[in-house]
Design an enzyme around this catalytic site. Structure first.
Site, PDB file in Angstrom:
ATOM      1  N   SER A  11      63.783 -13.220  36.622  1.00 55.99           N
ATOM      2  CA  SER A  11      63.051 -14.435  36.302  1.00 55.99           C
ATOM      3  C   SER A  11      61.873 -14.216  35.366  1.00 55.99           C
ATOM      4  O   SER A  11      60.747 -14.618  35.630  1.00 55.99           O
ATOM      5  CB  SER A  11      62.592 -15.148  37.572  1.00 55.99           C
ATOM      6  OG  SER A  11      62.352 -16.517  37.279  1.00 55.99           O
ATOM      7  N   GLY A  65      66.492 -11.140  30.877  1.00 52.69           N
ATOM      8  CA  GLY A  65      67.933 -11.192  31.070  1.00 52.69           C
ATOM      9  C   GLY A  65      68.442 -10.387  32.234  1.00 52.69           C
ATOM     10  O   GLY A  65      69.655 -10.247  32.417  1.00 52.69           O
ATOM     11  N   ASP A 104      62.321 -19.708  41.677  1.00 54.06           N
ATOM     12  CA  ASP A 104      61.689 -18.675  40.869  1.00 54.06           C
ATOM     13  C   ASP A 104      60.198 -18.925  40.702  1.00 54.06           C
ATOM     14  O   ASP A 104      59.374 -18.021  40.856  1.00 54.06           O
ATOM     15  CB  ASP A 104      62.355 -18.605  39.497  1.00 54.06           C
ATOM     16  CG  ASP A 104      63.806 -18.187  39.583  1.00 54.06           C
ATOM     17  OD1 ASP A 104      64.234 -17.728  40.662  1.00 54.06           O
ATOM     18  OD2 ASP A 104      64.515 -18.324  38.570  1.00 54.06           O
TER      19      ASP A 104
END
Length: 388
Positions: free
Chosen positions: A132, A128, A178
């Site tokens: 990533s 969070g 990511d």
């Protein structure tokens, strides 16, 4: 060269054996990432400049003789998840397990029939925080399954597998940045990625040699890409491209913004302006890193944050306070990083000013009544691979 077996890999292998009764075939790892610059440009076919960080997700894995997948983690209280590969479809697995299982589903959708697998996952990537953690899980499982099942996919192909898992199984409309950073990263370098062609170029990022530390300031304000604001911003970008008559916002340059201002409503224009100017900032940063080094990129970090705060409106009071406090206490530049609505900021800081910046941010958060942030340094690290 085979990397040395780390204590973390040894411990995870032992935990795997205790849980499943047999030794794993190996342990694989994939890092989280920090995006140095280039936010919300990836799904607009633009440019990004992330780097893999020295915090990673590890997976111990072994093949099975059936089509069953068992997946568990050291960080979730949800227990073990068991699924049959023949029954997998979007929505059939929810929660954190959708990320690793989604990768296996995406590999099968790409035409690679897999055997069953036992997986045990561990991670040091903060969840969070905009670093990533989800892509790190996806990429660790992807490289493990790719090797064990002999699918023979390249790193860029595995990045697309991870993106599909996140888009369709998890339901988060993210781009491919990511996964690309986690798979393609190299120690001491950032990854300059063209999200249209998926062509990647390693860009030297010698932070330590330049006397610099990149601090991550995790605000502890959690976010989720599968809800609300992220999807709204993506839809706004698509609407702006359609109204401007282009296939994606990648087609627009800074010189086109005057026309866009007269064509788009105010909110859509601001969303478009962020993406167009952010693409330009990524290209500028690549040039500055090559010509002057990382000590000269602070102003671009600051400009990026202002654009995300004012035009894209994805910051929050905690992120703004982290950036302002760091910048006014010695950081050369600072910005939020990741999808927004919480997560982390980064602050490029001379070594001698690190303690002052950390203390100032902590004091500012306490004075504002916010939860204490987690602040730590990161370095550009190698991408995903086998540990043991």
């Amino acid at each position: 060269m085979t990397p040395p077996v780390t204590p973390a890999a040894t411990d995870l292998a032992a935990a795997f054996t205790e849980r499943y009764g047999d030794e794993p075939a190996g342990v694989w790892a994939a890092p989280g990432r920090v995006n140095l610059i280039g936010e919300h440009t990836d799904y607009n076919e633009g440019f990004v400049l992330p780097f893999a960080i020295d915090h990673s997700t590890r997976v111990a894995a072994a093949l099975r003789t059936d089509r069953t997948v068992r997946v568990a983690s050291t960080f979730s209280g949800a227990g073990e998840v068991t699924v049959n590969l023949d029954e997998l479809q979007p929505g059939s697995v929810t929660g954190w397990a959708a990320y690793p299982v989604g990768v296996l589903w995406a590999l099968e959708q790409a035409g690679h029939r897999l055997p069953g697998l036992d997986l045990l996952i561990d991670s040091s990537v903060p969840v969070g925080a905009g670093l990533s953690s989800s892509a790190a899980i996806e990429c660790a499982v992807a490289v493990a399954a790719n090797e064990l099942a002999g699918t023979g996919l390249s790193a860029p192909e595995l990045a697309l597998v991870g993106q599909r898992a996140e888009n369709e199984m998890v339901g988060a409309p993210t781009g491919v940045m990511d996964q690309s950073a986690s798979l393609l990263g190299r120690s001491g370098h950032a990854v300059f990625l063209d999200c249209r062609s998926l062509k990647a170029q390693l860009v030297p990022l010698p932070l330590a040699d330049a006397g610099l530390t990149l601090l991550v300031i995790d605000t502890r304000v959690s976010h989720s890409h599968s809800t609300g604001g992220y999807a709204d911003r993506r839809a706004s970008c698509e609407r702006g491209a359609e109204l401007m008559g282009v296939s994606s916002l990648r087609e627009l340059r800074v010189a086109d913004l005057a026309e866009a201002a007269g064509t788009l409503d105010e909110e859509t224009f601001r969303r478009v302006r962020h993406v167009v100017t952010e693409n330009a900032r990524v290209e500028d940063m690549v040039g500055i890193l090559a010509a002057k080094g990382p000590g000269a990129i602070g102003a671009l970090l600051d400009a990026s944050h202002a654009s995300m705060r004012d035009d894209f409106e994805i910051s929050c009071p905690e992120l703004d306070l982290a950036v302002d406090s760091a910048r006014s206490n010695g950081a050369l530049g600072a910005r939020m990083t990741g999808g927004g609505f919480g997560g982390a900021a980064i602050a490029l800081t001379p070594h001698d000013d690190v303690e002052r910046v950390i203390a100032a941010v902590e004091e500012a958060f306490a004075a504002a009544g916010y939860a204490a942030p987690a602040i730590f340094a990161v370095l550009p690290a190698d991408g995903a691979g086998r540990l043991a």
